[in-house]
Design a protein around this motif. Structure first.
Motif, short mmCIF file in Angstrom:
data_model
loop_
_atom_site.label_atom_id
_atom_site.label_comp_id
_atom_site.label_asym_id
_atom_site.label_seq_id
_atom_site.Cartn_x
_atom_site.Cartn_y
_atom_site.Cartn_z
N LEU A 1 -0.75 7.06 -18.99
CA LEU A 1 0.57 6.76 -19.55
C LEU A 1 0.49 6.58 -21.06
O LEU A 1 1.35 7.09 -21.80
CB LEU A 1 1.14 5.51 -18.88
N ASN A 2 -0.51 5.88 -21.51
CA ASN A 2 -0.69 5.66 -22.94
C ASN A 2 -0.88 6.99 -23.68
O ASN A 2 -0.29 7.22 -24.75
CB ASN A 2 -1.88 4.74 -23.19
N ARG A 3 -1.66 7.87 -23.08
CA ARG A 3 -1.93 9.15 -23.71
C ARG A 3 -0.65 9.98 -23.86
O ARG A 3 -0.37 10.52 -24.92
CB ARG A 3 -2.97 9.93 -22.89
N ILE A 4 0.14 10.04 -22.80
CA ILE A 4 1.33 10.89 -22.87
C ILE A 4 2.42 10.27 -23.71
O ILE A 4 3.23 10.98 -24.35
CB ILE A 4 1.83 11.24 -21.45
N LEU A 5 2.47 8.95 -23.77
CA LEU A 5 3.49 8.29 -24.59
C LEU A 5 3.20 8.44 -26.09
O LEU A 5 4.10 8.32 -26.92
CB LEU A 5 3.58 6.79 -24.24
N ASN A 6 1.94 8.74 -26.41
CA ASN A 6 1.56 8.84 -27.81
C ASN A 6 1.33 10.29 -28.28
O ASN A 6 0.77 10.52 -29.34
CB ASN A 6 0.31 7.99 -28.07
N ILE A 7 1.75 11.23 -27.45
CA ILE A 7 1.65 12.64 -27.85
C ILE A 7 2.67 12.92 -28.96
O ILE A 7 3.82 12.54 -28.85
CB ILE A 7 1.91 13.57 -26.65
N GLN B 1 -6.21 0.85 -14.32
CA GLN B 1 -6.71 1.22 -15.64
C GLN B 1 -6.52 2.71 -15.91
O GLN B 1 -6.07 3.10 -17.00
CB GLN B 1 -8.19 0.85 -15.78
N ARG B 2 -6.82 3.55 -14.93
CA ARG B 2 -6.64 4.99 -15.12
C ARG B 2 -5.18 5.35 -15.34
O ARG B 2 -4.86 6.20 -16.17
CB ARG B 2 -7.17 5.77 -13.90
N ALA B 3 -4.30 4.71 -14.60
CA ALA B 3 -2.87 4.98 -14.75
C ALA B 3 -2.39 4.60 -16.14
O ALA B 3 -1.66 5.37 -16.80
CB ALA B 3 -2.07 4.22 -13.69
N LYS B 4 -2.81 3.44 -16.62
CA LYS B 4 -2.38 2.99 -17.94
C LYS B 4 -2.93 3.92 -19.03
O LYS B 4 -2.25 4.18 -20.03
CB LYS B 4 -2.82 1.53 -18.18
N GLN B 5 -4.14 4.43 -18.83
CA GLN B 5 -4.70 5.38 -19.79
C GLN B 5 -3.90 6.68 -19.83
O GLN B 5 -3.59 7.21 -20.91
CB GLN B 5 -6.17 5.67 -19.44
N PHE C 1 0.83 -1.21 0.00
CA PHE C 1 0.00 0.00 0.00
C PHE C 1 0.86 1.26 0.00
O PHE C 1 0.55 2.23 -0.70
CB PHE C 1 -0.96 -0.01 1.19
N LEU C 2 1.93 1.26 0.78
CA LEU C 2 2.84 2.41 0.80
C LEU C 2 3.38 2.70 -0.59
O LEU C 2 3.35 3.85 -1.06
CB LEU C 2 3.99 2.13 1.77
N LEU C 3 3.87 1.68 -1.26
CA LEU C 3 4.46 1.87 -2.60
C LEU C 3 3.39 2.29 -3.61
O LEU C 3 3.65 3.14 -4.47
CB LEU C 3 5.15 0.57 -3.04
N ASP C 4 2.21 1.72 -3.50
CA ASP C 4 1.13 2.08 -4.42
C ASP C 4 0.66 3.51 -4.20
O ASP C 4 0.37 4.24 -5.16
CB ASP C 4 -0.04 1.11 -4.28
N ILE C 5 0.59 3.94 -2.95
CA ILE C 5 0.22 5.33 -2.66
C ILE C 5 1.24 6.28 -3.29
O ILE C 5 0.88 7.31 -3.86
CB ILE C 5 0.11 5.55 -1.13
N ASP C 6 2.51 5.93 -3.21
CA ASP C 6 3.56 6.77 -3.78
C ASP C 6 3.42 6.91 -5.29
O ASP C 6 3.80 7.94 -5.86
CB ASP C 6 4.93 6.18 -3.42
N LEU C 7 2.86 5.88 -5.95
CA LEU C 7 2.68 5.91 -7.41
C LEU C 7 1.26 6.27 -7.83
O LEU C 7 0.95 6.25 -9.02
CB LEU C 7 3.04 4.54 -8.01
N ALA C 8 0.42 6.59 -6.88
CA ALA C 8 -0.99 6.85 -7.20
C ALA C 8 -1.17 8.04 -8.13
O ALA C 8 -2.17 8.12 -8.84
CB ALA C 8 -1.79 7.07 -5.91
N ILE C 9 -0.21 8.94 -8.15
CA ILE C 9 -0.28 10.12 -9.04
C ILE C 9 -0.45 9.71 -10.49
O ILE C 9 -1.05 10.43 -11.29
CB ILE C 9 0.99 10.99 -8.86
N LEU C 10 0.05 8.54 -10.85
CA LEU C 10 -0.06 8.07 -12.24
C LEU C 10 -1.52 7.83 -12.63
O LEU C 10 -1.84 7.80 -13.82
CB LEU C 10 0.77 6.80 -12.46
N ALA C 11 -2.38 7.66 -11.65
CA ALA C 11 -3.80 7.42 -11.91
C ALA C 11 -4.65 8.66 -11.61
O ALA C 11 -5.87 8.56 -11.49
CB ALA C 11 -4.30 6.24 -11.08
N ALA C 12 -4.02 9.80 -11.51
CA ALA C 12 -4.74 11.04 -11.21
C ALA C 12 -5.61 11.45 -12.39
O ALA C 12 -5.55 10.85 -13.47
CB ALA C 12 -3.74 12.15 -10.88
N SER C 13 -6.40 12.48 -12.19
CA SER C 13 -7.18 13.03 -13.30
C SER C 13 -6.23 13.47 -14.40
O SER C 13 -5.05 13.78 -14.13
CB SER C 13 -7.99 14.24 -12.82
N PRO C 14 -6.69 13.52 -15.66
CA PRO C 14 -5.80 13.96 -16.74
C PRO C 14 -5.17 15.33 -16.47
O PRO C 14 -4.00 15.54 -16.79
CB PRO C 14 -6.73 14.01 -17.96
#
Length: 206
Positions: A200-206, A194-198, A130-143
Motif C-alpha cells: 500500500l505504501n509503495r502504490i500510494l507513493n508512486i 507488514q507485506r500489505a502495508k508495504q 478469518f473470512l474477512l482477512d482472507i477476502d483482503l489477503a490480496i493486499l499482502a500478495a507479491s508485488p
C-alpha cells in the motif's frame, strides 16, 4: 481459467460430501458462470481460487471451516461494480440455492458472514475474522500480483472518469494503509500485515 477449475471443483464437492447438497453440479455450474461474467476482472474465479487455497492453509485455526468455505463461495456470487447491494444479493442467492440443504442456523450465520464482507467491520467471531482477512489477503500478495490486482480493479471501474477513479482509489488504499490493524485475526496480523502495508505504501507513493 482452466488452471483454477479442478481445485474449485474439488473444494465444492468436498462441501457437498459434508452438507449433501441436493443439486451440487447445478449450483457449482451456476457459480462458475457467475464468477466468469465478462464485466469482472478481479472478482473472478481467480479471486475465488486464491481465497479457497488460502483457506486450506489456515483451516486448523477455524471452528467451522465448511461454513467459511461456503461463505467464500458465495461472497461475490453477485458482483456489479456500479451497484451497492452486491453482498445483499449474494446472501439472498446463497439462501435461494441452499436453503433446503442446510440448517436454519447455518443459513442465517453464513448469510450474515456474506453481508459482513461489504464493510469488514471489527468482530470478535473468530471464523468471521478469518473470512474477512482472507477476502483482503490480496493486499499482502507479491508485488507482481498486487500490481495485477490494481489493474484488475481499475478495469472493473473503466466506466468511471480516470481522474475521478485515481482520486477515489487512492482514498480507499490510504484508508487501508492508515488503519491501525488491517487484519483482525492474529495469524494474519503476524503473517500478512507488514507485506500489505508495504504494498500500500509503495502504490500510494508512486
Amino acid at each position: 481459467m482452466q488452471q483454477y477449475l479442478a481445485i474449485l471443483e474439488n473444494s465444492w464437492f468436498d462441501l457437498h460430501r459434508h452438507y449433501q447438497f441436493s443439486e451440487p453440479r447445478k449450483v457449482f455450474n451456476k457459480l462458475i458462470v457467475a464468477y466468469s461474467e465478462k464485466h469482472r476482472a478481479y472478482h473472478t474465479i481467480q479471486h475465488l481460487y486464491e481465497c479457497l487455497v488460502l483457506l486450506e492453509s489456515v483451516r486448523s485455526y477455524l471452528k467451522d471451516v465448511n461454513a467459511v468455505a461456503l461463505a467464500l463461495w458465495f461472497h461475490d456470487a453477485v458482483y456489479d461494480p456500479q451497484a451497492k447491494d452486491n453482498e445483499l444479493k449474494s446472501a439472498a442467492l446463497f439462501e435461494q440455492y441452499l436453503a433446503q440443504d442446510l440448517s436454519a442456523d447455518d443459513i442465517q450465520k453464513i448469510k450474515q458472514w456474506i453481508l459482513a464482507t461489504q464493510w469488514h467491520e471489527a468482530t470478535d467471531e473468530l471464523d468471521l475474522q478469518f473470512l474477512l482477512d482472507i477476502d483482503l489477503a490480496i493486499l499482502a500478495a507479491s508485488p507482481e500480483r498486487f500490481s495485477e490486482y490494481e489493474q484488475q480493479i481499475q478495469q472493473e471501474y473503466v466506466w468511471v472518469d480516470p481522474d475521478v477513479y485515481s482520486i477515489k482509489r487512492k482514498e480507499v488504499l490510504a484508508h487501508f494503509y492508515q488503519v491501525e490493524r488491517l487484519y483482525q485475526a492474529e495469524y494474519f496480523q503476524q503473517n500478512f500485515e507488514q507485506r500489505a502495508k508495504q504494498n500500500l505504501n509503495r502504490i500510494l507513493n508512486i
